[in-house]
Structure formats: C-alpha cells, structure tokens
Design a protein around this motif. Structure first.
Motif, PDB file in Angstrom:
ATOM      1  N   ASP A 264     -12.523  24.769-115.594  1.00  0.00           N
ATOM      2  CA  ASP A 264     -13.510  24.874-114.513  1.00  0.00           C
ATOM      3  C   ASP A 264     -14.857  24.504-115.104  1.00  0.00           C
ATOM      4  O   ASP A 264     -15.544  25.340-115.715  1.00  0.00           O
ATOM      5  N   TRP A 267     -18.101  26.865-114.579  1.00  0.00           N
ATOM      6  CA  TRP A 267     -18.092  28.304-114.818  1.00  0.00           C
ATOM      7  C   TRP A 267     -19.438  28.819-115.320  1.00  0.00           C
ATOM      8  O   TRP A 267     -19.883  29.900-114.922  1.00  0.00           O
ATOM      9  N   LYS A 270     -22.047  28.712-112.336  1.00  0.00           N
ATOM     10  CA  LYS A 270     -21.845  29.755-111.334  1.00  0.00           C
ATOM     11  C   LYS A 270     -22.346  31.112-111.814  1.00  0.00           C
ATOM     12  O   LYS A 270     -22.991  31.864-111.060  1.00  0.00           O
ATOM     13  N   HIS A 343     -20.637  23.710-102.766  1.00  0.00           N
ATOM     14  CA  HIS A 343     -19.839  24.841-102.289  1.00  0.00           C
ATOM     15  C   HIS A 343     -19.761  25.937-103.342  1.00  0.00           C
ATOM     16  O   HIS A 343     -19.824  27.131-103.028  1.00  0.00           O
ATOM     17  N   SER A 344     -19.636  25.559-104.607  1.00  0.00           N
ATOM     18  CA  SER A 344     -19.559  26.545-105.679  1.00  0.00           C
ATOM     19  C   SER A 344     -20.883  27.287-105.847  1.00  0.00           C
ATOM     20  O   SER A 344     -20.903  28.503-106.091  1.00  0.00           O
TER      21      SER A 344
END
Length: 354
Positions: A264, A267, A270, A343-344
C-alpha cells in the motif's frame, strides 16, 4: 529561498548565485566576535548559503552566512517567523534564533571583504528522517507536529511572505522553462501533470484559506531522535517559507511520504494526513485538490533538481539526492487507479465510526 518581489529575474538570480565562500577559520572568527562563541566547526551542506555547525561549551549552533542575492526583507521574514513560533508555539521542536552580543538577530559580518548577513540558530541533534525507520506512529507524530506548527504560524503576517519562489507548488507552472533538463522518459508524465495543474487545479487554489507555511517538509528537514530513529525531534530550515494556501503545506510534505515499494504505497500519507486533520480539520475543497498537489510537487522536484544539477555539476550529488526516489514514486503514483489517492485522503480524514 527567493526574493519577496514578484520578479522572476530576482528568483533566478538567487537560484543561480553561488553560495558565500567562507572558510572554517573565518567562520570561527565570526562566531567569537559576533556571539562570543568558541568551539569546533563543521561545514554543512547547502544549496544557496554557507552553513556551519558549531559545537562548544555553550552548546551547539548552526551558523548561516546568507546568500547576498537574497533580499534583506526575505531574510527578516524568515527570522521573524522563527521568533513568532517561539512566542506562539514554545513547545514546538524548531530552531531558536540566537541574538548577537549587541542584541541583533541578523548581524552583518565581513568575510574576505564581503559583507554577509549572519543568522545563528540552536542546533537540534538527531538524524534526518530518511535515515530512520518509517512507522505509522512516526507519520502520525510528524503530521501532528506540522499541524501544530501551522497553528502557531496562523496570524503571522509579513510583507515579504508574498514571495516569488520557484519551489512554490501554488505556481508549479514556473518550472516549465526547465523541462528540457528532464530525461526522455520523464518529460511526458511531468508535462501532463503540469498542464492539468495549470488549467484545472491552480484556479481553485485562489479560493482556499491561506497563511504563512513552512513549505519544505522534506525528509532532510525532519530530524529524528538519534537513539530511537523513530521520534520526531525537530523541524528545521524555514528558508522556503511563504504565504500560500494552507493545503500547499501538505501537498509538499506528503509528496515525500509516498512509499513506492510498499504493498500500500499510501500508508505513510494516510497516517500523516489523518493526524494532521485531527488538529487542523481539512475542508472538502482542500482534500479535493491535495492529491493533485502531491503529484505536481513530485514533478517539480524532479525538474528543478536536474536543472540545478546542470548549473552546478560539482554539487550535483547533493542536488540530486532525492531524484531517484522522487521519480520512482511519481511513476507508481501515476499508475494508481484514477481517484485512488483522493479517496484515500478523504477516508483518512473521516471521523472514526463509533
């Protein structure tokens, strides 16, 4: 760093003017005469200024002999920003400006017949972020610290904060004249990002909240605790600070937190943005453009670095230190499904379900 005036010529002059030539002996003499400081000196890397680390009985300090091409009002802006943070965020891990013996925060010293403005700040020991061990906890702490720094700078105003700066992601189109320095495989993607930014993103930035921001939270400006390699010990180097949309701060910072090698790759981003949002809630219109700013800042870094390396081949290793990582990250980012980054970001800032 660049001139506060909106003239591109002034910006180019600073970006292409050699750093001051100051020897260790000359720096030692200036430290003693100006601050009453004695100790051992070490040369520190810098693109535009002559920087030294001084260690002595009175502590450790960074001495910066400022490039004479920098406008005096910009130098004062950076100094006053640090003093403002000291008053409004005394808990924050940022350098403290050391006054000279006569009280000035920006004394003028003569070195080899040339007058230089000198700024000396406390040295915050540790290792740069790129030498540490990435973790969710580190990203959360970094996002939280940056948010608190932005809160401390909220309300700070200075005429020179309105700067023409090539590194300003809010004016990414300014790097277009340097696209010829890109590798053949890089140019199509970088050009496409700049075109989309100029026509679809930049017009929306003018409507967003703005303030003075640090504007250069790259891993070399994040200091981690030396013992653990995980704890954020300091944020340094306010040389690119300016007044800009607040979301630009995150666009710049997060462009260095993309992990192309992870399953990901988002990560770190986020964890960082979620922690930032807990202190400074991001607005929907800011989150809508943040992903684009992250991508275009990567494109800017790739372009500017190769242009500057062509100007100063002897310093190219330092100038290009982030190039490979930036290009790999940008290619991986561009390969994500359309809208995945945005979106994340939105999800990371959403309130947790009870």
């Amino acid at each position: 760093m660049c001139k506060a005036a909106t003239a591109p010529a002034g910006c180019a002059q600073l970006m292409t003017t050699e750093a001051p030539v100051v020897s260790l002996e000359q720096a030692q003499a200036a430290a003693l005469a100006t601050y009453g400081l004695a100790g051992s000196l070490k040369v520190l890397n810098g693109e535009r200024d002559a920087n030294f680390l001084l260690r002595g009985p009175q502590g450790a300090f960074v001495m910066k002999f400022i490039n004479p091409a920098e406008a005096p009002e910009v130098t004062r802006f950076q100094t006053e920003a640090l003093l403002h943070i000291e008053r409004h965020g005394p808990h924050l891990p940022v350098p403290r400006v050391l006054p000279a013996l006569e009280g000035a925060y920006e004394p003028v010293v003569r070195v080899g017949g040339q007058a230089y403005t000198l700024r000396t700040v406390s040295y915050l020991d540790g290792i740069s972020q790129n030498l540490g061990t990435p973790s969710v906890a580190m990203m959360q702490q970094l996002g939280s610290t940056l948010a608190q720094l932005n809160l401390a700078l909220r309300g700070f105003e200075h005429p020179a904060a309105q700067r023409y700066l090539l590194w300003d992601v809010g004016h990414a189109e300014r790097v277009k004249p340097y696209l010829g320095h890109l590798a053949a495989e890089q140019k199509p993607l970088v050009s496409a990002l700049l075109e989309r930014y100029e026509h679809e993103v930049k017009p929306r930035l003018a409507t967003l909240r703005a303030q003075v921001i640090h504007n250069d939270l790259n891993p070399h400006n994040v200091v981690l605790d030396r013992a653990t390699g995980t704890h954020v010990a300091a944020i340094i180097d306010f040389g690119d600070a300016l007044h800009a949309p607040l979301v630009n701060e995150l666009g710049t910072a997060l462009s260095y937190q993309f992990d192309a090698h992870a399953a990901d790759p988002l990560w770190q981003i986020k964890a960082f943005v979620g922690a930032y949002n807990a202190h400074v809630p991001l607005l929907p219109e800011e989150l809508a453009v943040l992903g684009e700013l992250i991508a275009v800042r990567m494109a800017m870094a790739i372009t500017i670095a190769q242009w500057r390396a062509s100007l100063y081949p002897d310093n190219s290793a330092y100038v290009l230190r982030n190039l490979n990582a930036s290009w790999n990250n940008l290619r991986r980012l561009a390969a994500l499904p359309v809208g995945a980054l945005t979106h994340s970001l939105i999800a990371a800032c959403a309130p947790e379900a009870p």
